[in-house]
Design an enzyme around this catalytic site. Structure first.
Site, PDB file in Angstrom:
ATOM      1  N   CYS A   1       0.794  -1.235   0.000  1.00 32.51           N
ATOM      2  CA  CYS A   1       0.000   0.000   0.000  1.00 32.51           C
ATOM      3  C   CYS A   1       0.827   1.285   0.000  1.00 32.51           C
ATOM      4  CB  CYS A   1      -0.987   0.045   1.157  1.00 32.51           C
ATOM      5  SG  CYS A   1      -1.309  -1.477   2.004  1.00 32.51           S
TER       6      CYS A   1
ATOM      7  N   ARG B   1       6.623 -11.510   5.326  1.00 32.25           N
ATOM      8  CA  ARG B   1       6.082 -11.486   6.687  1.00 32.25           C
ATOM      9  C   ARG B   1       6.842 -12.505   7.513  1.00 32.25           C
ATOM     10  NH1 ARG B   1       0.320 -10.246   5.428  1.00 32.25           N
ATOM     11  NH2 ARG B   1       0.573  -8.479   4.015  1.00 32.25           N
TER      12      ARG B   1
ATOM     13  N   LYS C   1     -14.616  -4.853   5.453  1.00 28.54           N
ATOM     14  CA  LYS C   1     -13.942  -5.666   4.450  1.00 28.54           C
ATOM     15  C   LYS C   1     -14.813  -6.828   3.998  1.00 28.54           C
ATOM     16  CE  LYS C   1     -11.627  -8.764   7.663  1.00 28.54           C
ATOM     17  NZ  LYS C   1     -10.425  -9.474   8.009  1.00 28.54           N
TER      18      LYS C   1
HETATM   19 ZN   LIG Z   1      -3.053  -2.456   0.791  1.00 32.95          ZN
END
Ligand SMILES: [Zn+2]
Ligand SMILES: [Zn+2]
Length: 644
Positions: free
Chosen positions: A325, A354, A459
């Site tokens: 992002c 991650r 979401k």
């Molecule tokens: Zn994102």
């Protein structure tokens, strides 16, 4: 509290298991034996190590106990008496501790069947004969109370169902799942490799697996172009300050790799004798001006004063990117935008890293580095609904092309009583309404789940069901009011005033690694022709038709088909078998007659022997099958029960 009828059957099976074990191994010490989502287990402490032969014996003994049709009897007793009973049956080692877990004032009960008596809240079936279908499955180690400081016990797993049919179906599904395991198929079909020297959780895509991924990416990209997305590329790292602005650092530090410090700074702090703890604190901290700026933008205390340090002590570094992002935001922010440019849709197959605990890693589905089918949409508030709908329709197209038409969506909404959400409630109402409307329009089942929203917006998650009925969670669409604030994004509206855009994050398939892992299992390695690493295998009957084979190979390659020619000196049967084991969708057998007539004898994995076809006709049919991304006929049918 009474258990469900199925849980009662399973829990009673676990008591019958313990009954049988004590008959065969009277010295066994018992811990607990609850029902589970898919069966039951019982934990035993015993010097003898259970073997698979033991399981067979125990199972036979359980059948005897069931045939004896023992009633389950419940008795409630005072605590002191419970201690006496446990001592009398010689099960003090774990049962006294379990007894102590029962709070004062709560009923203490035992269940007895035949000679076997167990401390147990219940509930149970009335007679052992009500257990009509069970099976012991496996033995595993399990620490007492799940704590590795305690002794490791032996856990016997089993399952039970209300009927023999249901048990057979379950066992069949387990068997199919084992055959479809993407780790097993990935190795057999040479689709991907994980190498300890490279690192656990880091997937190496081999040539065959890369074909599948590339074809999928091409397909998704084609659909994205139709929907007006722009492709972007961004680097694998970014400065720490970027993630301090977004809030990804240090709040999600436990799930990130440690920052990279540039060599000059590292040499400098080493000279100063800076400790690791100091270094970490200096990396986490921000300057007072940075803190004030983020708090001003957020309109609240987003960064507390404790996180600030004097400018000269601050360290900056780079982070392996945990998210795409911030990079996409910087592309959006690099130019002024008018409402007429919106929505801006930036897409990237973006690789992120991650930090997952090594125990959590699993083949392609839980990894430490993965490539998201990521995109970020920047739009006006009025556009949110249409954009969410666009995301959903993309998912619909891709999943139906892959024969995964059985899926549901979950709409995660805020918990109306919680204060953890950012942004004002009017915006939330609009965003939630947009997600709900979009989900409705999709025409698939959806559930609304309050409390499941991200802290910055609602979401939508996708849960697909594969051909053997297992559910897989894929990616999400998230509506975000928070990051545009943190990065101070704006566009100029029709009123010539600056307005805040809304951001939508979407990675509908999650990651290419996970999605391909799911696809391997969904297709059991039998990919549709358009995805198959090798689409056609040419098999000459003898050396006499080798030249004919070479000629066809050239034609197939010229047509863009992934084909190969089996030039081995084996018998025909062995060559055909090899092609089958490697799951090549089409095997074309070339004999003298075929060579003369410019034809091929077609064997399809989906449809079997298709007889002899003129090669030109076959090639046209094949090209159409690839171009339309047709599914093998098998994959379109849902699995029906046991296949014996
Ligand atoms: Zn994102
Ligand atoms: Zn019990």
């Amino acid at each position: 509290m009474a258990m469900s009828p199925l849980d009662e059957i399973r829990h009673s099976s676990s008591h019958v298991l313990a009954t049988a074990v004590l008959r065969l191994f009277p010295e066994a010490k018992l811990d607990i034996g609850p029902p589970t989502d898919s069966g039951f287990y019982y934990d035993f402490d015993l010097d003898h190590k259970f073997t698979t032969e033991d399981l067979t014996r125990i199972e036979a003994e359980m059948k005897k106990v069931i045939d004896e049709n023992q009633p389950f009897k419940r008795t409630e007793v005072p605590r002191a008496e419970a201690v006496e009973i446990i001592k009398k049956i010689g099960q003090e080692r774990y049962k006294l501790g379990r007894l102590a877990d029962i709070p004062e004032g709560e009923a203490i009960s035992f269940y007895q069947n035949g000679d076997f008596i167990d401390l147990c809240a219940g509930t149970h079936v009335r007679y052992t004969k009500q257990i009509k279908a069970f099976k012991l499955l496996s033995i595993a180690g399990a620490y007492h109370r799940g704590d590795e400081k305690n002794k490791q016990l032996q856990r016997i797993y089993g399952t039970a169902f209300a009927s023999k049919d249901e048990l057979a179906q379950y066992l069949d599904r387990m068997e199919q799942a084992k055959l479809r395991d993407h780790r097993k198929l990935g190795k057999e079909l040479k689709l991907f490799v994980i190498d300890d020297d490279v690192g656990q959780g880091l997937v190496l895509w081999t040539p065959a697996g890369s074909v599948i991924r590339q074809e999928l990416q091409n397909f998704i990209s084609e659909e994205l172009r139709k929907q007006g997305y722009s492709q972007v590329f961004t680097p694998h790292i970014g400065k720490l300050a970027l993630y301090k602005t977004s809030g990804h650092f240090p709040y999600y530090k436990e799930s990130q790799f440690t920052p990279i410090i540039d060599p000059d700074q590292l040499a400098q702090i080493a000279k100063e004798g800076c400790t690791c703890a100091e270094m970490t604190a200096r990396l986490d901290a921000v300057s007072e001006s940075f803190r004030q700026e983020i708090n001003r933008r957020s309109g609240r205390e987003a960064i507390p004063v404790e996180r600030t340090k004097a400018d000269e002590t601050l360290l900056d570094g780079f982070l392996l990117k945990p998210m795409n992002c911030p990079h996409h935001i910087k592309i959006f922010a690099s130019q002024p935008h008018s409402y007429r440019d919106l929505p801006v849709r930036l897409a990237e197959f973006g690789t992120v890293y991650r930090w997952e605990q090594s125990g959590e890693l699993n083949g392609m589905t839980r990894v430490r580095g993965f490539t998201q089918d990521d995109a970020h949409l920047f739009c006006t508030e009025e556009q949110v609904g249409a954009e969410v709908l666009g995301c959903l329709s993309l998912v619909k197209i891709v999943l139906s092309t892959l024969g995964m038409s059985d899926y549901r969506v979950r709409v995660g909404l805020r918990d109306p009583d919680s204060k953890k959400y950012t942004g004002d409630s009017a915006n939330w109402d609009k965003a939630e309404a947009a997600c709900r409307e979009a989900a409705k329009t999709l025409g698939v089942p959806f559930t609304e789940e309050p409390g499941e929203a991200a802290f910055y917006g609602p979401k939508i998650d996708f849960v697909i069901k594969d051909v053997i009925g297992r559910e897989w969670q894929l990616g999400t669409v998230q509506v975000d009011y928070n990051l545009p604030v943190r990065f101070d994004l704006s566009y100029s509206g029709a009123d010539n005033q600056p307005h805040r855009p809304v951001m939508i994050h979407r990675a509908p398939f999650g990651s290419m690694e996970r999605f391909c892992g799911v696809l391997i299992e969904h297709f059991a390695g039998d990919f549709p022709v358009w995805l198959a690493p090798e689409q056609v295998r040419l098999v000459p009957i003898s050396e006499k038709t080798l030249d004919y084979g070479r000629n066809l190979l050239a034609q197939l390659k010229a047509a863009g088909v992934r084909a190969s020619l089996d030039e081995h000196n084996d018998k025909l049967g062995a060559k055909i078998r090899r092609s089958e084991v490697e799951k090549v969708p089409y095997t074309l057998v070339l004999g003298g007659k075929e060579a003369e007539a410019q034809s091929v004898s077609v064997r399809s994995r989906a449809k079997g022997d298709e007889g002899v076809l003129p090669f030109a006709q076959y090639l046209e049919r094949l090209k159409a099958e690839i171009a339309t991304r047709a599914l093998p006929e098998k994959a379109q049918k849902p699995a029906t029960g046991s296949q014996k």
